[in-house]
Scaffold this motif. Structure first.
Motif, PDB file in Angstrom:
ATOM      1  N   ALA A 655       7.746  -6.098   4.482  1.00 40.46           N
ATOM      2  CA  ALA A 655       6.631  -7.066   4.590  1.00 40.46           C
ATOM      3  C   ALA A 655       6.722  -7.604   6.278  1.00 40.46           C
ATOM      4  O   ALA A 655       5.693  -8.190   6.620  1.00 40.46           O
ATOM      5  CB  ALA A 655       7.086  -8.348   3.744  1.00 40.46           C
ATOM      6  N   GLU A 657       6.580  -5.678   8.694  1.00 43.31           N
ATOM      7  CA  GLU A 657       5.889  -4.889   9.383  1.00 43.31           C
ATOM      8  C   GLU A 657       4.532  -4.820   8.687  1.00 43.31           C
ATOM      9  O   GLU A 657       3.640  -3.959   9.327  1.00 43.31           O
ATOM     10  CB  GLU A 657       6.290  -3.505   9.497  1.00 43.31           C
ATOM     11  CG  GLU A 657       7.702  -3.267  10.258  1.00 43.31           C
ATOM     12  CD  GLU A 657       8.414  -1.933  10.073  1.00 43.31           C
ATOM     13  OE1 GLU A 657       8.993  -1.600  11.061  1.00 43.31           O
ATOM     14  OE2 GLU A 657       8.169  -1.305   9.055  1.00 43.31           O
ATOM     15  N   LYS A 658       4.255  -5.518   7.730  1.00 40.37           N
ATOM     16  CA  LYS A 658       2.973  -5.522   7.004  1.00 40.37           C
ATOM     17  C   LYS A 658       2.730  -4.052   6.591  1.00 40.37           C
ATOM     18  O   LYS A 658       1.641  -3.540   6.700  1.00 40.37           O
ATOM     19  CB  LYS A 658       1.646  -5.938   7.645  1.00 40.37           C
ATOM     20  CG  LYS A 658       1.882  -7.416   8.059  1.00 40.37           C
ATOM     21  CD  LYS A 658       0.704  -8.279   8.433  1.00 40.37           C
ATOM     22  CE  LYS A 658       0.601  -9.533   8.604  1.00 40.37           C
ATOM     23  NZ  LYS A 658       0.961 -10.201   7.257  1.00 40.37           N
ATOM     24  N   LYS A 659       3.567  -3.690   5.672  1.00 44.59           N
ATOM     25  CA  LYS A 659       3.728  -2.203   5.565  1.00 44.59           C
ATOM     26  C   LYS A 659       4.119  -1.949   3.888  1.00 44.59           C
ATOM     27  O   LYS A 659       5.154  -2.605   3.590  1.00 44.59           O
ATOM     28  CB  LYS A 659       4.529  -1.191   6.407  1.00 44.59           C
ATOM     29  CG  LYS A 659       4.583   0.235   6.121  1.00 44.59           C
ATOM     30  CD  LYS A 659       5.470   0.920   7.136  1.00 44.59           C
ATOM     31  CE  LYS A 659       5.652   2.305   7.085  1.00 44.59           C
ATOM     32  NZ  LYS A 659       6.660   3.019   8.226  1.00 44.59           N
ATOM     33  N   ALA A 685       1.036 -10.392   0.607  1.00 47.51           N
ATOM     34  CA  ALA A 685      -0.371  -9.766   0.205  1.00 47.51           C
ATOM     35  C   ALA A 685       0.050  -9.293  -1.224  1.00 47.51           C
ATOM     36  O   ALA A 685       1.217  -9.573  -1.911  1.00 47.51           O
ATOM     37  CB  ALA A 685      -0.028  -8.461   0.818  1.00 47.51           C
ATOM     38  N   ASN A 704      -5.557  -2.615  -2.113  1.00 50.57           N
ATOM     39  CA  ASN A 704      -4.864  -3.150  -0.928  1.00 50.57           C
ATOM     40  C   ASN A 704      -5.554  -4.371  -0.162  1.00 50.57           C
ATOM     41  O   ASN A 704      -6.128  -4.027   0.927  1.00 50.57           O
ATOM     42  CB  ASN A 704      -4.473  -2.260  -0.118  1.00 50.57           C
ATOM     43  CG  ASN A 704      -3.733  -2.420   1.335  1.00 50.57           C
ATOM     44  OD1 ASN A 704      -3.118  -3.493   1.261  1.00 50.57           O
ATOM     45  ND2 ASN A 704      -3.656  -1.849   2.291  1.00 50.57           N
ATOM     46  N   GLY A 706      -5.201  -7.068   1.782  1.00 50.49           N
ATOM     47  CA  GLY A 706      -4.710  -7.436   2.935  1.00 50.49           C
ATOM     48  C   GLY A 706      -5.075  -6.169   4.071  1.00 50.49           C
ATOM     49  O   GLY A 706      -4.678  -6.480   5.191  1.00 50.49           O
ATOM     50  N   TRP A 708      -3.037  -3.609   4.425  1.00 55.60           N
ATOM     51  CA  TRP A 708      -1.694  -3.331   4.970  1.00 55.60           C
ATOM     52  C   TRP A 708      -1.623  -1.693   5.359  1.00 55.60           C
ATOM     53  O   TRP A 708      -2.444  -0.851   4.481  1.00 55.60           O
ATOM     54  CB  TRP A 708      -0.532  -3.841   4.091  1.00 55.60           C
ATOM     55  CG  TRP A 708      -0.311  -5.166   4.397  1.00 55.60           C
ATOM     56  CD1 TRP A 708      -1.038  -5.953   4.616  1.00 55.60           C
ATOM     57  CD2 TRP A 708       1.155  -5.699   3.757  1.00 55.60           C
ATOM     58  NE1 TRP A 708      -0.275  -7.250   4.724  1.00 55.60           N
ATOM     59  CE2 TRP A 708       0.837  -7.162   4.169  1.00 55.60           C
ATOM     60  CE3 TRP A 708       2.335  -5.220   3.302  1.00 55.60           C
ATOM     61  CZ2 TRP A 708       1.921  -7.964   3.805  1.00 55.60           C
ATOM     62  CZ3 TRP A 708       3.114  -6.231   3.286  1.00 55.60           C
ATOM     63  CH2 TRP A 708       3.147  -7.451   3.363  1.00 55.60           C
ATOM     64  N   GLN A 709      -0.731  -1.390   5.841  1.00 55.29           N
ATOM     65  CA  GLN A 709      -0.514   0.167   6.004  1.00 55.29           C
ATOM     66  C   GLN A 709       0.270   0.599   4.990  1.00 55.29           C
ATOM     67  O   GLN A 709       1.258  -0.138   4.430  1.00 55.29           O
ATOM     68  CB  GLN A 709       0.375   0.855   7.286  1.00 55.29           C
ATOM     69  CG  GLN A 709       0.571   2.027   7.544  1.00 55.29           C
ATOM     70  CD  GLN A 709       1.360   2.407   8.735  1.00 55.29           C
ATOM     71  OE1 GLN A 709       2.563   2.598   8.274  1.00 55.29           O
ATOM     72  NE2 GLN A 709       0.881   2.268   9.478  1.00 55.29           N
ATOM     73  N   GLN A 722      -4.788   3.278   5.617  1.00 52.78           N
ATOM     74  CA  GLN A 722      -5.022   1.965   5.543  1.00 52.78           C
ATOM     75  C   GLN A 722      -6.507   1.598   5.155  1.00 52.78           C
ATOM     76  O   GLN A 722      -7.469   2.058   5.483  1.00 52.78           O
ATOM     77  CB  GLN A 722      -4.935   1.458   7.027  1.00 52.78           C
ATOM     78  CG  GLN A 722      -4.663  -0.123   7.448  1.00 52.78           C
ATOM     79  CD  GLN A 722      -3.775  -0.191   8.722  1.00 52.78           C
ATOM     80  OE1 GLN A 722      -3.644   0.731   9.331  1.00 52.78           O
ATOM     81  NE2 GLN A 722      -3.459  -1.535   8.945  1.00 52.78           N
ATOM     82  N   THR A 724      -8.694  -1.223   2.038  1.00 51.98           N
ATOM     83  CA  THR A 724      -8.704  -2.217   0.920  1.00 51.98           C
ATOM     84  C   THR A 724      -8.596  -1.418  -0.467  1.00 51.98           C
ATOM     85  O   THR A 724      -8.190  -1.904  -1.344  1.00 51.98           O
ATOM     86  CB  THR A 724      -9.771  -2.894   0.988  1.00 51.98           C
ATOM     87  OG1 THR A 724     -11.036  -2.378   1.014  1.00 51.98           O
ATOM     88  CG2 THR A 724      -9.736  -4.039   2.173  1.00 51.98           C
TER      89      THR A 724
END
Length: 730
Positions: A655, A657-659, A685, A704, A706, A708-709, A722, A724
């Protein structure tokens, strides 16, 4: 929402909101039971005090001259409360009764709703007597800190249908009321229902006479509220519940629907497994306890351990994160930290905290290491840097305590009790050693992220050394297993008589010969070596934690797939005894299998565990499989959620790294089936994940929102995407 029924009247149930817990038997009674507070663990609790021993309804047929204390012959467990049916429990009185009860999630009280329906010809004349028995007393371990139960409960009749009861020595209150018609009331310490209950309580009885035509219905309610602060607070809670219990019930139903939808699992053809997964999430909500002035957190189990534990929560909260309740994980972890700072202050994590805020055990060695490991886990799921910084300095102290005071010989194996608290066996134990190595790895990651680079290098070096030491010293090549403990022959010899006495208490013969043979073949007295004293389940922790070398992990797991370690309901607590089984022993074993690439064996263990589902309480697993101990246990969420979410679906959150990394390992039994997890919460997310394995290929669809990767790993391949909506075929 689903409901599950039972016809095992003498089994216990456990339900409640975040403040009030209700525990009785499935026939609607409230028997005395318990050992922490002898005969006092049931009833209605507003922790840290008890409110009632219970409540009962007496029905008298005035024309037939029959009087019966109603006893339910049917029990239904709802996620939000409980229901009782009295179809045959009134003998020859031609009336059916059902009772529904629940505790509002965030109010200090509960409500019970009775509905009677007559089925006899003509008019049935009844006398109803609703009796409640108070018992205002403190939670276990309060005596040790000087908080003693008052000599009596003192009742004050406010109206003919509302009574306030106070403990004689404390500002502890209970208010009991009903909307039964009339004004007949009796109050006094000599008033009991059909069960004589222990304690210094007081009886409150409301009575009314009614007439019912055939098929006519009559309804009434019991309202109970309490306070451990003041009369005013008690009265306010009562008024709020009395006026709003209907809306509160709907609110509670909506909450449990939200719990169901979060991390909602569906697997084609696996209805029973997904039902268990759903109920474990609901079970978890029953165990959330809030106490004003102390904190909010996940308790260990009901009704025997309704307070907070360092050890239990370092397992349970991993499952809590996996099913998306990050706030509960944070609240619980903060409570444990605050109590550890108060009681210890040196980095040691407490073992047991009562709802009075008292620490009864300052902490076993294992849980300090396990807490530190969990810090990186919660940060990975939430990305909460403020939380990480809040806990990091205490974790630094924790490492110093583990490798200083608790490791005087400097071998990186802290001494002291671990998960299995067997008196006298406070040695260098496998679980403490494994989780210390794992904690050092976590500290290296945390210090690196926070820029504490000098410590980062130190922790990395220590983590490598500790991991190597576990594999070198605890490994027993001839057995193909890791040892329970490391000690010298000189340290073990004085403990033999005590260990033999424990074995004999469990009905195990021949244990003296077994352990004396170990001593005869041991090395020199001064030399530390591995000992398989009981073949405790914790010898699987090197594989669970990823500390075991791959070859050793493969061999040890293979060795443990035998009747020595696994019984009908899962993994034995000790292979030597082959008696007790817990959801935690089975769960950790399942995680170890899944983490090392054996999802089929992990699923098989969970299916064994599933044989105990609903055996005692419909919708729940008992503390001890299949049918004893607490009727609901928090760490079952670890056993169910961690293998499924972290390993079968392969969710590895980052989280900060938003991954999100997905590295699924689906059991063969699920091949060709659609497997879905909806509303997977990571940081801020949410993800919906659908997987399907067909002929060795993975079909994955990830919603997805948010953006995110997302990194998908499968069969040695990696795809990074990457967007949605991500669709991957590998």
């Amino acid at each position: 929402m689903a409901a599950l029924t039972s016809r095992h009247p003498f089994n216990l149930y456990y339900s409640g909101g975040e403040y009030v817990k209700i525990c009785g038997s499935q026939d609607g009674y409230f028997p005395d039971f318990g050992h922490h507070i002898v005969n006092e663990m049931g009833g209605i609790w507003l922790h840290p005090i008890k409110l009632l021993d219970g409540f009962w309804l007496k029905v008298t047929d005035l024309d037939r001259g029959i009087a019966v204390w109603s006893r339910a012959d049917g029990f239904t467990n709802e996620p939000w409360g409980t229901r009782f049916d009295y179809d045959h429990g009134l003998g020859h009185i031609p009336v059916r009764i059902d009772r529904m009860q629940f505790a509002p999630e965030l109010e200090k009280g509960m409500a019970a709703h009775y509905r009677l329906q007559a089925y006899g010809k003509g008019v049935t004349r009844l006398r109803l007597e609703l009796l409640a028995r108070t018992d205002l007393r403190p939670v276990w371990f309060s005596d040790e800190i000087g908080i003693l139960d008052g000599a009596r409960d003192e009742a004050q009749v406010l109206t003919p249908r509302r009574v306030l009861v106070k403990d004689s020595d404390h500002e502890w209150y209970a208010m009991i009321g009903s909307d039964l018609p009339g004004e007949e009331i009796a109050v006094g310490p000599e008033l009991y229902g059909p069960e004589f209950t222990a304690g210094n309580g007081c009886g409150v009885a409301y009575a009314a006479e009614i007439e019912l035509a055939e098929r006519e219905e009559f309804e009434f309610r019991l309202i109970v509220a309490g306070s451990y602060v003041s009369r005013e607070a008690c009265e306010q809670s009562y008024q709020v519940i009395e006026a709003g219990h209907g809306a509160m019930l709907e609110e509670k139903r909506r909450l449990y629907e939200q719990v169901q939808r979060r991390a909602e699992l569906s697997v084609e053809g696996e209805d029973r497994f997904t039902e268990m997964f759903k109920w474990v999430k609901w079970n978890n909500q029953w165990l959330v306890q809030t106490v004003d002035g102390v904190g909010r957190g996940l308790t260990a189990g009901g009704p025997t351990y309704p307070w907070w534990f360092g050890c239990d929560n370092t397992y349970s909260l991993q499952g809590v994160l996996a099913v998306g309740d990050a706030q509960l994980a944070k609240d619980t972890l903060n409570l444990i930290l605050e109590k550890s700072e108060e009681a210890n202050g040196n980095g040691r994590i407490v073992h047991e905290v009562t709802t009075m805020g008292a620490v009864s055990n300052p902490g076993n060695t294992q849980e300090t290491a396990h807490y530190i490991t969990f810090l990186w886990e919660i940060f990975s799921w939430t990305g909460d840097e403020e939380l990480l910084r809040r806990h990091y300095e205490y974790a630094v102290k924790g490492i110093e305590w583990l490798l200083g005071e608790m490791d005087p010989d400097g071998d990186l194996f802290p001494s002291g009790y671990g998960i299995i608290e067997i008196a006298g066996l406070n040695m260098e134990l496998i679980d403490s050693a494994v989780y210390t190595a794992q904690a050092l790895k976590a500290m290296a990651k945390m210090s690196g992220y926070l820029g504490d680079l000098e410590r980062t290098a130190k922790y990395k070096e220590l983590a490598d050394r500790a991991s190597r030491a576990v594999n070198e010293v605890f490994w027993m090549e001839e057995e193909g297993l890791f040892a329970d403990a490391v000690a010298s022959k000189r340290d073990i010899a004085p403990k033999v008589d005590y260990m033999v006495s424990l074995a004999e208490q469990q009905g195990l013969s021949g244990y003296r010969d077994y352990v004396e043979n170990l001593l005869e073949t041991a090395d020199q007295d001064e030399h530390d070596q591995g000992w398989l004293l009981n073949k405790n389940w914790v010898i699987v922790t090197p594989m669970e934690a990823g500390i075991a070398d791959p070859q050793k992990a493969e061999r040890a797991l293979k060795t443990m797939r035998s009747s020595t370690f696994i019984g009908e309901y899962g993994t034995y607590l000790a292979g030597i005894y082959q008696q007790g089984t817990m959801t935690i022993s089975t769960g950790v074993h399942a995680v170890a299998e899944a983490a090392n690439g054996y999802p089929d064996q992990a699923l098989e263990l969970l299916e064994r565990m599933g044989r105990s589902f609903s055996r005692v309480l419909p919708g729940s697993f008992s503390e001890m499989s299949p049918d004893y101990g607490c009727v609901v246990q928090a760490w079952t969420i670890y056993a169910m959620a961690v293998p499924v979410v972290r390993h079968f679906f392969g969710i590895r959150p980052a989280a900060y790294e938003k991954k999100l990394i997905l590295a699924p390992k689906l059991p063969r039994a699920w091949e060709g089936r659609s497997c879905e997890l909806k509303q997977v919460v990571v940081g801020d997310a949410e993800f919906d994940i659908r997987l399907k394995e067909v002929d060795g290929h993975l079909h994955a669809v990830i919603h997805n929102p948010g953006g995110w990767q997302v990194e998908v790993q499968w069969d040695g391949m990696t795809k990074i995407s990457q967007g949605t909506r991500i669709e991957v075929i590998m």
